[in-house]
Scaffold this motif. Structure first.
Motif, mmCIF file in Angstrom:
data_model
loop_
_atom_site.group_PDB
_atom_site.id
_atom_site.type_symbol
_atom_site.label_atom_id
_atom_site.label_comp_id
_atom_site.label_asym_id
_atom_site.label_seq_id
_atom_site.Cartn_x
_atom_site.Cartn_y
_atom_site.Cartn_z
ATOM 1 N N PRO A 179 29.539 83.595 -89.710
ATOM 2 C CA PRO A 179 28.991 82.289 -90.069
ATOM 3 C C PRO A 179 28.079 82.313 -91.298
ATOM 4 N N TYR A 180 28.557 82.916 -92.368
ATOM 5 C CA TYR A 180 27.817 82.995 -93.624
ATOM 6 C C TYR A 180 28.799 82.909 -94.782
ATOM 7 N N SER A 181 28.370 82.333 -95.888
ATOM 8 C CA SER A 181 29.268 82.131 -97.029
ATOM 9 C C SER A 181 29.733 83.429 -97.670
ATOM 10 N N GLY A 182 29.029 84.514 -97.459
ATOM 11 C CA GLY A 182 29.412 85.795 -98.041
ATOM 12 C C GLY A 182 30.422 86.587 -97.229
ATOM 13 N N CYS A 183 30.799 86.090 -96.062
ATOM 14 C CA CYS A 183 31.752 86.816 -95.206
ATOM 15 C C CYS A 183 33.180 86.680 -95.731
ATOM 16 N N SER A 184 33.999 87.668 -95.447
ATOM 17 C CA SER A 184 35.400 87.640 -95.877
ATOM 18 C C SER A 184 36.106 86.445 -95.248
ATOM 19 N N TYR A 185 37.215 86.031 -95.869
ATOM 20 C CA TYR A 185 37.873 84.811 -95.388
ATOM 21 C C TYR A 185 39.372 84.826 -95.622
ATOM 22 N N TYR A 186 40.008 83.903 -94.925
ATOM 23 C CA TYR A 186 41.429 83.591 -95.049
ATOM 24 C C TYR A 186 41.497 82.075 -95.201
ATOM 25 N N ARG A 187 42.295 81.564 -96.101
ATOM 26 C CA ARG A 187 42.337 80.110 -96.331
ATOM 27 C C ARG A 187 43.263 79.416 -95.324
ATOM 28 N N ILE A 188 42.788 78.274 -94.798
ATOM 29 C CA ILE A 188 43.555 77.477 -93.840
ATOM 30 C C ILE A 188 43.501 76.006 -94.237
ATOM 31 N N SER A 189 44.323 75.205 -93.597
ATOM 32 C CA SER A 189 44.330 73.752 -93.769
ATOM 33 C C SER A 189 44.756 73.123 -92.451
ATOM 34 N N GLY A 190 44.324 71.887 -92.227
ATOM 35 C CA GLY A 190 44.837 71.121 -91.096
ATOM 36 C C GLY A 190 44.055 71.266 -89.814
ATOM 37 N N TYR A 191 44.788 71.206 -88.705
ATOM 38 C CA TYR A 191 44.234 71.122 -87.359
ATOM 39 C C TYR A 191 43.631 72.448 -86.896
ATOM 40 N N VAL A 192 42.474 72.361 -86.222
ATOM 41 C CA VAL A 192 41.847 73.525 -85.602
ATOM 42 C C VAL A 192 41.306 73.153 -84.223
ATOM 43 N N TYR A 194 27.103 76.972 -84.403
ATOM 44 C CA TYR A 194 26.024 77.922 -84.639
ATOM 45 C C TYR A 194 25.281 77.508 -85.911
ATOM 46 N N VAL A 195 23.954 77.537 -85.859
ATOM 47 C CA VAL A 195 23.135 77.314 -87.050
ATOM 48 C C VAL A 195 22.629 78.687 -87.487
ATOM 49 N N ASN A 196 23.018 79.098 -88.704
ATOM 50 C CA ASN A 196 22.653 80.434 -89.170
ATOM 51 C C ASN A 196 21.221 80.472 -89.707
ATOM 52 N N THR A 197 20.794 81.630 -90.206
ATOM 53 C CA THR A 197 19.418 81.794 -90.681
ATOM 54 C C THR A 197 19.116 80.962 -91.916
ATOM 55 N N ALA A 198 20.148 80.540 -92.642
ATOM 56 C CA ALA A 198 19.971 79.646 -93.792
ATOM 57 C C ALA A 198 19.957 78.179 -93.356
ATOM 58 N N ARG A 199 20.018 77.954 -92.041
ATOM 59 C CA ARG A 199 19.988 76.626 -91.423
ATOM 60 C C ARG A 199 21.242 75.810 -91.733
ATOM 61 N N ASN A 200 22.368 76.500 -91.897
ATOM 62 C CA ASN A 200 23.666 75.853 -92.110
ATOM 63 C C ASN A 200 24.451 75.835 -90.811
ATOM 64 N N LEU A 201 25.125 74.720 -90.551
ATOM 65 C CA LEU A 201 25.903 74.552 -89.329
ATOM 66 C C LEU A 201 27.327 75.060 -89.531
ATOM 67 N N TRP A 204 31.644 70.454 -77.608
ATOM 68 C CA TRP A 204 31.644 71.900 -77.735
ATOM 69 C C TRP A 204 30.280 72.430 -77.356
ATOM 70 N N ASP A 205 30.196 73.726 -77.157
ATOM 71 C CA ASP A 205 28.967 74.406 -76.781
ATOM 72 C C ASP A 205 28.350 75.089 -77.986
ATOM 73 N N GLU A 206 27.125 75.570 -77.798
ATOM 74 C CA GLU A 206 26.519 76.433 -78.805
ATOM 75 C C GLU A 206 27.109 77.830 -78.633
ATOM 76 N N CYS A 207 27.321 78.529 -79.748
ATOM 77 C CA CYS A 207 27.844 79.894 -79.686
ATOM 78 C C CYS A 207 26.737 80.833 -79.226
ATOM 79 N N ASP A 208 27.049 81.734 -78.354
ATOM 80 C CA ASP A 208 26.107 82.751 -77.884
ATOM 81 C C ASP A 208 26.355 84.048 -78.623
ATOM 82 N N GLY A 209 25.305 84.828 -78.785
ATOM 83 C CA GLY A 209 25.478 86.178 -79.288
ATOM 84 C C GLY A 209 25.414 86.368 -80.783
ATOM 85 N N TRP A 210 25.034 85.352 -81.523
ATOM 86 C CA TRP A 210 24.899 85.561 -82.974
ATOM 87 C C TRP A 210 23.451 85.607 -83.322
#
Length: 77
Positions: free
Chosen positions: A18-31, A37-44, A71-77
């Motif tokens: 849950p951070y902008s610097g993490c590796s990624y794969y591009r997606i589109s559409g339905y999820v 989770y709100v990270n340490t930078a206070r981003n949802l 939905w629930d809050e994520c645990d463990g981050w």
């Protein structure tokens, strides 16, 4: 059990964490949305599964075109 889903914009990064610097794969559409989770930078962020690729990961809240359900809050981050 709760259910949540949404649609993300084209070429949205599905990140490994849950951070902008993490590796990624591009997606589109339905999820399917599991939790938020709100990270340490206070981003949802949302932990999701992309049915089209069976990949799971994190999507920044502003990358959603639509978001609905409960939905629930994520645990463990």
């Amino acid at each position: 059990m709760t259910f949540a889903a949404g649609t993300v914009y084209a070429n949205t990064p599905l990140r490994s964490g849950p951070y902008s610097g993490c590796s990624y794969y591009r997606i589109s559409g339905y999820v399917n949305v599991s939790c938020d989770y709100v990270n340490t930078a206070r981003n949802l962020w949302f932990y999701v599964e992309h049915p089209g690729t069976s990949r799971q990961g994190w999507v920044y809240a502003e990358n959603f075109d639509q978001l609905y359900g409960d939905w629930d809050e994520c645990d463990g981050w």
